[in-house]
Enzyme design. Structure first.
Site, mmCIF file in Angstrom:
data_model
loop_
_atom_site.group_PDB
_atom_site.id
_atom_site.type_symbol
_atom_site.label_atom_id
_atom_site.label_comp_id
_atom_site.label_asym_id
_atom_site.label_seq_id
_atom_site.Cartn_x
_atom_site.Cartn_y
_atom_site.Cartn_z
ATOM 1 N N CYS A 32 1.352 -9.962 -1.805
ATOM 2 C CA CYS A 32 1.547 -11.329 -1.328
ATOM 3 C C CYS A 32 1.631 -12.331 -2.474
ATOM 4 C CB CYS A 32 0.403 -11.738 -0.403
ATOM 5 S SG CYS A 32 0.307 -10.805 1.135
ATOM 6 N N ARG B 62 2.070 -11.379 -6.055
ATOM 7 C CA ARG B 62 2.682 -10.972 -7.312
ATOM 8 C C ARG B 62 3.835 -10.009 -7.065
ATOM 9 N NH1 ARG B 62 -0.626 -10.080 -11.107
ATOM 10 N NH2 ARG B 62 -2.475 -10.808 -10.016
ATOM 11 N N SER C 283 -2.606 -4.417 9.210
ATOM 12 C CA SER C 283 -2.652 -4.437 7.744
ATOM 13 C C SER C 283 -4.031 -4.869 7.260
ATOM 14 C CB SER C 283 -1.594 -5.407 7.213
ATOM 15 O OG SER C 283 -1.811 -6.707 7.745
ATOM 16 N N ILE D 233 -4.832 -7.438 5.423
ATOM 17 C CA ILE D 233 -5.078 -8.873 5.563
ATOM 18 C C ILE D 233 -5.341 -9.252 7.015
ATOM 19 C CG2 ILE D 233 -2.616 -9.511 5.746
ATOM 20 C CD1 ILE D 233 -3.347 -12.005 4.046
#
Length: 338
Positions: free
Chosen positions: A51, A53, A183, A185
């Site tokens: 998210c 890099r 996921s 997150i």
């Protein structure tokens, strides 16, 4: 021989530039012949795309212009990429894997993301010794770092930003929340909200798995259902959702939508009136504001990682020297004793 990394993070580029960089880097995976020519014989790469890099770790025996060419491609997007080679590359990946270079310093998800990036790369293509060594040691040292260094619980988390945002938009613990994708997150945010009293949490995933939340089948997913908040946290794009449209998303007034995906699940040309759409740029800005207020300091642990990186770099150099000597010896013609 060149071992290095070129990339951008939330510090150097906004979400739009990171999305464009990801598309450029993914071309190396999509076009095998192109990547072989680019990195040369025995050269290869590993993509680390998260998210916050977009990085390409590479090894090339022949093309010493790899770094400058990668920098040129990403710089053309208007971003200012960073680059490291040799020991500096080791130090960078070790710091990244430990979580000390993350938006939220010390977060643990990055260890799994680095591991999955490495596994995907070695499954998809043959990797040289240099990349195997780099990633295996980074994963080892990242794990050791967490076990040896006592890190305080993050002052700011994505979960806390989400919770505060829901409060600002008048959402309550009784509202209906939909999480698309099981996921890391999404699970973390759901766990955080559950701990704060939110009970109406529903997951929709492509995978048929047993989870501690209510679920809705993908075939039954409708964006016209009265979900007050929707979280996009899968690796899918808008085309993977037949019913995904601005009209359907706006069918429930005052709906709040979080798009955690990079690249984004969808992009809106204009700001809708009846719904609120928030992406990772919003999350990053909120986290950085809170971190400035808390004045969180994390630089004191970095010398530990630099020392570990130097130690492994020296081992790598010795192994490379040994490999080169062995190859040289096997390549020499044997003398015949007459």
């Amino acid at each position: 021989m060149v071992l290095g990394v070129v990339g951008i993070s939330y510090r150097e580029a906004a979400l739009k530039e990171r999305e464009a960089a990801i598309n450029i880097l993914k071309d190396f995976e999509a076009n095998t012949l192109f990547s072989q020519r680019f990195f040369g014989g025995e050269g290869s790469f590993v993509l680390l795309l998260t998210c916050h890099r977009a990085e390409i770790y590479y090894f090339s025996k022949s093309n010493h212009n790899v770094q400058s060419e990668l920098l040129s491609r990403i710089s053309a997007l208007g971003a200012r990429p960073y680059c490291y080679q040799g020991l500096a590359c080791f130090t960078h990946l070790f710091t990244v894997t430990s979580g000390m270079d993350s938006l939220i310093s010390g977060e643990t998800e990055i260890q799994g993301q680095v591991k999955r990036a490495y596994i995907k790369a070695k499954t998809d293509r043959e990797l040289p010794f240099a990349l195997h060594f780099l990633f295996q040691k980074a994963l080892k040292e990242g794990k050791d770092f967490r076990s040896q260094v006592s890190l305080s619980h993050p002052v700011v988390t994505i979960e806390s930003v989400v919770e505060q945002t829901l409060d600002l938009h008048g959402k309550s613990t009784k509202d209906k929340l939909l999480f698309i994708g099981y996921s890391d997150i999404n699970r973390k945010v759901a766990n955080g909200l559950s701990a704060k009293g939110y009970r109406n949490l529903i997951f929709c995933s492509r995978k048929n798995i047993s989870i501690p939340y209510a679920t809705v089948a993908r075939s039954q997913l409708s964006f016209r259902e009265p979900y007050d908040v929707i979280f996009f946290g899968s690796s899918e794009s808008a085309k993977d959702f037949p019913g995904l449209s601005l009209e359907n998303l706006a069918s429930i007034s005052n709906r709040v939508i979080f798009d955690f995906n990079v690249p984004r699940t969808f992009t809106l040309m204009e700001r809708p009136k009846d719904i609120v759409c928030l992406d990772m740029d919003f999350i990053s800005e909120q986290v950085q504001k809170k971190l400035q207020i808390s004045k969180q300091c994390t630089n004191k642990e970095k010398p530990f990682l630099a020392l570990a990186a130097r130690k492994q770099w020296e081992v790598y150099e010795k192994k490379c020297s040994h490999i080169s000597s062995s190859q040289l010896q096997t390549s020499r013609p044997k003398l015949l004793i007459l």
